[in-house]
Structures are given as structure tokens and as C-alpha cells.
Design an enzyme around this catalytic site. Structure first.
Site, PDB file in Angstrom:
ATOM      1  N   THR A  64       0.868  -1.107  -0.104  1.00 11.93           N
ATOM      2  CA  THR A  64      -0.037   0.115   0.081  1.00 11.93           C
ATOM      3  C   THR A  64       0.909   1.380   0.062  1.00 11.93           C
ATOM      4  O   THR A  64       1.984   1.111   0.253  1.00 11.93           O
ATOM      5  CB  THR A  64      -0.827  -0.057   1.289  1.00 11.93           C
ATOM      6  OG1 THR A  64      -1.555  -1.203   1.350  1.00 11.93           O
ATOM      7  CG2 THR A  64      -1.882   1.197   1.235  1.00 11.93           C
ATOM      8  N   GLY A 124       1.367  -1.893   4.748  1.00 13.10           N
ATOM      9  CA  GLY A 124       1.833  -3.009   5.446  1.00 13.10           C
ATOM     10  C   GLY A 124       0.650  -4.104   5.800  1.00 13.10           C
ATOM     11  O   GLY A 124       1.098  -4.787   6.853  1.00 13.10           O
ATOM     12  N   GLY A 125      -0.351  -4.029   5.266  1.00 15.74           N
ATOM     13  CA  GLY A 125      -1.398  -5.039   5.623  1.00 15.74           C
ATOM     14  C   GLY A 125      -1.577  -5.257   7.211  1.00 15.74           C
ATOM     15  O   GLY A 125      -2.333  -4.419   7.520  1.00 15.74           O
TER      16      GLY A 125
END
Length: 527
Positions: free
Chosen positions: A341, A423-424
Site C-alpha cells: 500500500t 503493510g497489511g
């Protein structure tokens, strides 16, 4: 060495690529608002950071206005009307790459359109997209991080249908650090959007070209899916903590998890930055937040629990905080959420502050690059479940769960802070680390971002549910966490798996502070 926190008065942009930060800064210098600067930054990131984001992805906006109001834009594209479980009857799960992974509408451009309309934009689109068009047409120098990602996914993407190999491997191999990436088809697409309007992405000749290519590349998306979509304004989620009120995006994002972590930590009493209590309590708050998120968050149309109602229930938050043992780790693992992202933020001299995040989900999304337009399409819909009856089950028109969540805080003393990261699974955790270091423990913004970080779960690399901790903490901390029952895995300092964070802070007197991440290729650009 501690890096200084940049400060300015007239305007500021923080972004994970220096060219994107400068593009936004120049819009501020031309009299643009923070929202207009953020659109320029977003468009530029779609060109210079194509492994992380693009106009074929989704985006979310959170904006603080000078009058004290706040608003949010949800740019989450729904599943294609042809995308139901029967489409994947030969698959146990939705494929991560290829046409079947490109199964949701891209909402990024619609989110730009909605944000500009909501804020009363006055600068022309060709000005806002100018730098993105230039870098797509003329080229951008590949960074070390970009080269590393391109090499790591080459085997999975180079043989996919579409133009991935032609655009990103023009010499039959991944581009290397220092080489020039050119995207002429994407430049032409951006020029068409600048001339004809952002609505052209979804309706008209450009939209028809997009739909044609998607169909040829085995995506279930059709022209009607594009035509029927528009980003929407939503009410931000909010929760009060000591000295501040926090804001984030509602479902289908994991914004509730980010707010829960800090709301639970506010009820605990760590006294030392990066000591055992600080790290352990935030990790345990993360577990509590992720359990609620994974049980309840998905398409809001099918959720049985209300996220804002939970955040308003002080008793429920007290009970969740009380369940955290002060010296013992709760059982884990838990299924991780993936994703790569870009977060970016902007502030102008009037007092408008923007927190924004956009993504194509995995590195280069689905790997499908549309030949006529140069657009890399997201694979956000591969997060849908094919079985069960939960809120994230695949249905035609359903909205997928999103790890994306831009954060914002309004302090009782008048400060406004935009912050976030890629970063999820790591997004809520890094937000909590940065915020708590700066707000509770008094570290500068830049020091809070530069300091070592941790990650429970997976973001980049092999799937893992360990507690990954960067080098650089007090050596005793690693042993203390292990003794408490955490499965500790030490990783190198400034690891890319910890995300690319940033922050912009506005003081009541107009002074702006910003920070960028040494783990990224970014900077803070000031005006």
C-alpha cells in the site's frame, strides 16, 4: 543518529516517494489545497510506485477541516456482478494473480473525484495530474526497493496475459536499480483523464477500453460494473482517548482495529517508550482488535455487529483491556491479512489536513496490465471467502475487506495529526507504535517513525504469525517478550516488512511538522 523533524508554515506533504511528495508540495505552492495536493501526490505515486499502488486500485480519504469538521471518502470498488462462487468452482480459493484475481472495480480515481468535489477544488485537473503524466511519459528512475520487489515477483507475473512483461520487463528481465521505467500508455490515460474528467475512467470511451481489455484478460469485470460505481462519502469511525479524539474509516476497512488498539492501550499503563510494557501491551491489544475484526468486519451490508457501537461502549472496551494479561502473551497465531500500500498526508496553510491511503493490494496487484491503457489492476477481491456465510463472503456486488485505513487525530489542545503506513496486518500496529511514542512518551514525529518496530503476523515475505521485531531495541526486550510467551523473530533494522509510514501534524499556531520513513524512498516536502 536521530533525524530532525521537518517544520514549515505554508504547507507540507509526506509521501513514500520523493517525487510524489514534491508533486504535492508544488500544488500547494501554486495555491492548491491539501486535498488538491494529495490528489497530485496520489497520481504521482500511481506512476513512480507502481509496485505498491496505481489507478487500478482502491483508495480511502480522511480529511480534517479548519472549522473542526471531518469527512471521509470510501473508494472501495465492489465485486463484478459476474463474480460469484460458481465462477471459482474449480478453485479452493480465489487466485492471487491473473484475470480471475482482477474481480473488483478500481475505486481510486472515483475517490479522487469525490474528494475534489467535496472540498470545492479550483485547480484544473491537468495541473493536478501534470507531474504524474510527465513521469509516466518521460520515465522514472527505479529505486532499490522497487527493483527488489520487481525481482521478487518476476517469476509469478512475467508470463501473465496482458502487458506486464512489456511495461515492467522491457528487456526480458526485471528493471534494476538506476534504470528508467517508462509507461507511455499510462501517460496517455492520465492525459485523457485530465482532458475529459475523472468520470471518464468509469463512463465513456476510456471506460470502454478498460472494460474491453479486462474481458480479453479473463477478468469477470464488465463495462456495466464500471458504469455503476461511484465513491461515496462516509462518516468516519471515532473514539475518545485521554487528550484526543481519534478517527479512521469504517468497514469494509480495518479502521476499527486501529482505533481499538489505541483505545485499549489508553486503558493500560505503560510508562517507558519501547520497554516491555509498551510493546507487550500493544501486541496484546492488537490480538484483541484482530479477533473482533476477523469475526465481524467485511461488507457493511452483511455485518451483524456495528463498529461504531463497539467504540462507543466504554464497558466493552474496559472488558477487552482487562483481558490483557500484564506479563503473559495470549495464544496466537491467527490467519494473517496481506497487502502492500501507500499512505500519504498533506496539510495547507488554511488548516486543512489530509490522511490518505491507496493500494493495488499485492505487489503489482493482480499482475494484469491493460494493454490499451497501461493500468495495473488490483487483486483486492482475492481476499473474499468462497465458503461460509460471513461478512467477507464473495457475492456479486459485494465490497471486500480492506486492510487500508488512514488515521487522523484531533487533540484537545487544537493539534491535528494525520498518520498512516502501508503493510497489511502491520498498518494498525505501526500506527499504534508511532502514535504512542509521540503522544504518550513525547518522542518527536521523526524519531517515532525511525525507531525500531514490530509486527505480529505477515505483511511481506513468507506467511508467518510470529512476532517479528526489528534490531535496535534494548537487547533485554527480546528475551523478556519470549519469556512472556511471544514467539519472537528478530529481523534487520529498517526492514521493508515494517511498512512505509508517515505523519503530518498541524499545531494551533499554524506550525506544521512532518515525518517520512527511512524504510521507504520518500520525504517530507514543505512550502
Amino acid at each position: 543518529m536521530t533525524r530532525a523533524t521537518p517544520r514549515a508554515l505554508r504547507g507540507m506533504v509526506s509521501a513514500p516517494h520523493h517525487l510524489a511528495a514534491q508533486a504535492g508540495r508544488d500544488v500547494l505552492a501554486d495555491g492548491g489545497s491539501a486535498v488538491e495536493a494529495a490528489v497530485a501526490t496520489a497520481a504521482c505515486l500511481a506512476v513512480v510506485y507502481p509496485h505498491m499502488t496505481g489507478i487500478g486500485g482502491d483508495g480511502f480519504w480522511l480529511v480534517a477541516e479548519p472549522d473542526g469538521s471531518n469527512w471521509a471518502i470510501d473508494g472501495c470498488g465492489p465485486a463484478a456482478m459476474a463474480a460469484g462462487p460458481d465462477l471459482y468452482r474449480d478453485h479452493a480459493t480465489i487466485p492471487w494473480r491473473g484475470g480471475l484475481a482482477a474481480n473488483t472495480v478500481a475505486g481510486t480515481v472515483a475517490a479522487w473525484q469525490a474528494a475534489l468535489a467535496r472540498s470545492g477544488s479550483t485547480l484544473p485537473l491537468d495541473r493536478l495530474l501534470r507531474d504524474a503524466i510527465y513521469h509516466a511519459r518521460t520515465g522514472v528512475v527505479v529505486t532499490p526497493g522497487g527493483a527488489q520487489v520487481a525481482a521478487s515477483v518476476s517469476a509469478a507475473l512475467r508470463d501473465l496475459p496482458g502487458d506486464y512483461a512489456r511495461v515492467f520487463e522491457p528487456d526480458g528481465r526485471p528493471l534494476r536499480e538506476g534504470e528508467v521505467l517508462r509507461q507511455p500508455a499510462l501517460a496517455t490515460t492520465l492525459m485523457r483523464l485530465a482532458a475529459d474528467g475523472l468520470d471518464g475512467f468509469y463512463r465513456g470511451a476510456l471506460a470502454q477500453s478498460i472494460a474491453e481489455d479486462l474481458g480479453r484478460l479473463d477478468s469477470p469485470l464488465a463495462a456495466d460494473d464500471l458504469t455503476g460505481f461511484a465513491a461515496r462519502e462516509v462518516a468516519p469511525l471515532t473514539v475518545a482517548i485521554d487528550g484526543a479524539r481519534l478517527f479512521n474509516l469504517p468497514p469494509p476497512t480495518q479502521g476499527v482495529a486501529s482505533l481499538l488498539i489505541l483505545a485499549l492501550f489508553d486503558r493500560l499503563r505503560a510508562t517507558e517508550a519501547d520497554g516491555f510494557d509498551h510493546v507487550h501491551q500493544l501486541v496484546e491489544a492488537t490480538k484483541q482488535a484482530f479477533r473482533w475484526r476477523d469475526a465481524h468486519v467485511g461488507d457493511p451490508a452483511t455485518m451483524a455487529q456495528d463498529a461504531q457501537a463497539l467504540l462507543d461502549d466504554a464497558g466493552a472496551l474496559d472488558r477487552m483491556a482487562a483481558a490483557i494479561e500484564p506479563a503473559r502473551a495470549a495464544p496466537w497465531p491467527h490467519p494473517p491479512a496481506l497487502g502492500d500500500t501507500t499512505w500519504f498526508g498533506a496539510a495547507d496553510a488554511r488548516g486543512q489536513v489530509v490522511s490518505c491511503i491507496q493500494s493495488t493490494y499485492f505487489e503489482f496487484g493482480s499482475g494484469i496490465v491493460l494493454p490499451q491503457t497501461g493500468i495495473t489492476w488490483q487483486n483486492r477481491g482475492c481476499s473474499f471467502a468462497l465458503a461460509g456465510d460471513g461478512p467477507n463472503r464473495l457475492r456479486p456486488g459485494a465490497r471486500p475487506f480492506h486492510t487500508l485505513n488512514p488515521a487522523l487525530a484531533r487533540f484537545d489542545d487544537g493539534r491535528v495529526m494525520a498518520y498512516g503506513t502501508m503493510g497489511g496486518e502491520g498498518q494498525p500496529q505501526t500506527q499504534a507504535a508511532i502514535f504512542s511514542r509521540h503522544v504518550r512518551f513525547g518522542q518527536s514525529l521523526q524519531a517515532a517513525i525511525d525507531a525500531p518496530r514490530w509486527l505480529l503476523g505477515r505483511t511481506w515475505g513468507d506467511p508467518s504469525t510470529t512476532l517479528k521485531i526489528e534490531a535496535g531495541f534494548d537487547p533485554a526486550l527480546y528475551a523478556q517478550l519470549a519469556e512472556a510467551g511471544h514467539t519472537v523473530e528478530q529481523v534487520p533494522a529498517w526492514s521493508a516488512m515494517m511498512g512505509h509510514a508517515g505523519a503530518v501534524l498541524r499545531h494551533p499556531d499554524g506550525v506544521l511538522e512532518g515525518a517520512s520513513d527511512p524504510r521507504s524512498d520518500g520525504m517530507v516536502a514543505t512550502w
